[in-house]
Design an enzyme around this catalytic site. Structure first.
Site, PDB file in Angstrom:
ATOM      1  N   ARG A 104       0.791  -1.243   0.000  1.00  0.00           N
ATOM      2  CA  ARG A 104       0.000   0.000   0.000  1.00  0.00           C
ATOM      3  C   ARG A 104       0.822   1.293   0.000  1.00  0.00           C
ATOM      4  O   ARG A 104       0.241   2.377  -0.077  1.00  0.00           O
ATOM      5  CB  ARG A 104      -0.984   0.043   1.166  1.00  0.00           C
ATOM      6  CG  ARG A 104      -2.081  -0.991   1.096  1.00  0.00           C
ATOM      7  CD  ARG A 104      -3.309  -0.554   1.865  1.00  0.00           C
ATOM      8  NE  ARG A 104      -3.048  -0.344   3.280  1.00  0.00           N
ATOM      9  CZ  ARG A 104      -3.929   0.213   4.108  1.00  0.00           C
ATOM     10  NH1 ARG A 104      -5.098   0.633   3.661  1.00  0.00           N
ATOM     11  NH2 ARG A 104      -3.636   0.349   5.397  1.00  0.00           N
ATOM     12  N   ASP A 105       2.138   1.219   0.101  1.00  0.00           N
ATOM     13  CA  ASP A 105       2.935   2.447   0.054  1.00  0.00           C
ATOM     14  C   ASP A 105       4.264   2.195  -0.635  1.00  0.00           C
ATOM     15  O   ASP A 105       5.321   2.630  -0.182  1.00  0.00           O
ATOM     16  CB  ASP A 105       3.169   2.988   1.470  1.00  0.00           C
ATOM     17  CG  ASP A 105       3.628   4.443   1.455  1.00  0.00           C
ATOM     18  OD1 ASP A 105       3.343   5.150   0.471  1.00  0.00           O
ATOM     19  OD2 ASP A 105       4.270   4.875   2.431  1.00  0.00           O
ATOM     20  N   LEU A 106       4.196   1.496  -1.759  1.00  0.00           N
ATOM     21  CA  LEU A 106       5.398   1.190  -2.520  1.00  0.00           C
ATOM     22  C   LEU A 106       5.865   2.442  -3.261  1.00  0.00           C
ATOM     23  O   LEU A 106       5.135   3.004  -4.069  1.00  0.00           O
ATOM     24  CB  LEU A 106       5.110   0.065  -3.519  1.00  0.00           C
ATOM     25  CG  LEU A 106       6.325  -0.597  -4.162  1.00  0.00           C
ATOM     26  CD1 LEU A 106       7.118  -1.389  -3.126  1.00  0.00           C
ATOM     27  CD2 LEU A 106       5.892  -1.496  -5.307  1.00  0.00           C
TER      28      LEU A 106
END
Length: 235
Positions: free
Chosen positions: A42-44
């Protein structure tokens, strides 16, 4: 070290960049398919990709990650977390996230690694598109090679570069159902077969329109300098 370090990025020839792309893809495949629980990061983004001395990438910072058991593949949330420029449209707008959300983020990273430029904050004198939109425009016009970083364009493996751009664009397609899974991405990166033609990417609009819409959204989280910020809606 982070591969976003300016001095470090200048030292990365195409072989090293392609190695990083492959490493990230295999790391995501492990999270999505091979780990005990299915994990969606979710926060690549670039600052969450660390390199060791041999340039092997490691995905870091799982503070925003969600795990799934059984046959779960997607979920919906009102608490959207992440960084503008890397969030998929269905997640940024509707709070719907799945493995295909990470695939979108991966596609953005691929295009950034190839070009040596950032998606958010990208500027071009001929249009107001972000880097993803610019890559799509060049691809449609048969000029995808112009996307490649000037530092590597004369020494890179053009077939690998063009294939990587193509795969990156497949990953950032607007519809999550059209994006490949990471298992398919790994196979495509290591193969020589014919690739499907990508459709229009997410957020393929003029930047001014994106800024206007995103600033009015209460559920989206925004990071302009890769420091993640989260906005929480009250119940």
């Amino acid at each position: 070290m982070q591969w976003t370090d300016k001095k470090q990025s200048k030292a990365l020839d195409w072989t090293k960049r392609f190695h990083i792309i492959n490493g990230i893809s295999r790391g995501l495949l492990y999270l999505h398919q091979d780990s005990r629980l299915r994990i969606i990061h979710r926060d690549l983004k670039p600052s969450n990709i660390l390199l060791d001395e041999e340039m092997n990438p490691k995905i870091s910072d799982f503070g925003m990650a969600r795990s799934f058991g059984g046959n779960e593949t997607e979920a919906n949330t009102k608490r959207v977390v992440g960084t503008y420029g890397y969030m998929s449209p269905e997640y940024a707008i509707d709070g719907l996230f799945s493995i295909k959300s990470d695939v979108f983020s991966f596609g953005v990273l691929v295009l950034e690694i190839v070009s040596g430029k950032r998606n958010r904050g990208f500027h071009h004198p001929g249009h107001q598109l972000n880097l993803v939109g610019h890559a799509w425009k060049l691809f449609k016009e048969g000029r995808a090679l112009e996307l490649v970083d000037d530092l590597i364009v004369e020494t890179c493996n053009q077939n690998e570069v063009m294939r990587s751009i193509h795969i990156g664009l497949l990953c950032v397609q607007h519809s999550p159902g059209e994006r490949p899974s990471m298992s398919t991405v790994v196979l495509m990166l290591g193969g020589e077969g014919t690739l499907a033609q990508p459709n229009e990417p997410g957020f393929y609009t003029e930047r001014k329109l994106i800024d206007a819409s995103s600033s009015s959204s209460k559920q989206e989280s925004c990071s302009v300098n890769e420091v993640t910020v989260t906005l929480i809606d009250g119940r």
